[in-house]
Write an enzyme that holds these catalytic residues in place. Sequence first.
Site, short mmCIF file in Angstrom:
data_model
loop_
_atom_site.label_atom_id
_atom_site.label_comp_id
_atom_site.label_asym_id
_atom_site.label_seq_id
_atom_site.Cartn_x
_atom_site.Cartn_y
_atom_site.Cartn_z
N CYS A 89 0.83 -1.21 0.00
CA CYS A 89 0.00 0.00 0.00
C CYS A 89 0.86 1.26 0.00
O CYS A 89 1.54 1.54 -0.98
CB CYS A 89 -1.01 -0.04 1.15
SG CYS A 89 -2.36 1.15 0.95
N HIS A 96 -3.82 -4.98 0.24
CA HIS A 96 -3.31 -5.47 1.52
C HIS A 96 -3.39 -7.00 1.57
O HIS A 96 -4.46 -7.55 1.82
CB HIS A 96 -4.14 -4.88 2.67
CG HIS A 96 -3.89 -3.44 2.89
ND1 HIS A 96 -2.89 -2.98 3.70
CD2 HIS A 96 -4.50 -2.35 2.37
CE1 HIS A 96 -2.89 -1.66 3.70
NE2 HIS A 96 -3.86 -1.25 2.89
N GLU A 113 -2.35 -8.91 3.83
CA GLU A 113 -2.66 -9.33 5.20
C GLU A 113 -4.15 -9.25 5.51
O GLU A 113 -4.61 -9.78 6.53
CB GLU A 113 -1.85 -8.51 6.21
CG GLU A 113 -2.33 -7.09 6.44
CD GLU A 113 -1.94 -6.08 5.38
OE1 GLU A 113 -2.21 -4.88 5.59
OE2 GLU A 113 -1.38 -6.46 4.33
#
Length: 192
Positions: A76, A174, A176
């Site tokens: 990001c 993202h 994650e």
Amino acid sequence: MIAIIKYNGGNVNSVQNAVRRLNADSIITDDFNIIRNANKVIFPGVGEASSTMENLKEKGLDLLIPSLTQPVLGICLGMQLMCGGNEEGNTRGMGIFDISVKRFPAEDIVPHMGWNTVSKLKSDLFSGIEENSDVYFVHSYYCEPSEFTTSVCDYILPFSASLQKDNFYAMQFHPEKSGTVGSRLLENFLKL
């Protein structure tokens, strides 16, 4: 050992948790020696470009990161700061990717937030991931498709969802927060 770069950008703990779920050891650090000697480096980020770049400069991380030779993953804001110029705060990035970061043109539907599809997958990081998989985005700035683009997303206009140059990998989304697809991407990065 995976070094997760510590600075004033957010999201480092959720990245560490995602790495931990893959049974990999990591440390959140701004220590030059630890970062330089890590097997892999992750440069995550959520925040504002100009203040974050100033923080990196104060710590000398703006010079360290481009000099790294092991696999490095920008996420990001981390990806955006690895680029050249950035319209957010008229910020000069690290220039690893010689491309500009621009603000999405439509104010009423920015930020781009939520799940969206990535296509034209072209990197080892996408091994085992199907074309047109969904990943999670939160951003108001983007990079146009370029020679470094390894996947594309379409929101208002087509943009680079991920980039690669030599040992530097980057994702606008993202991993994650991207469920099993994101977990596989991180696993593939850790196997490089």
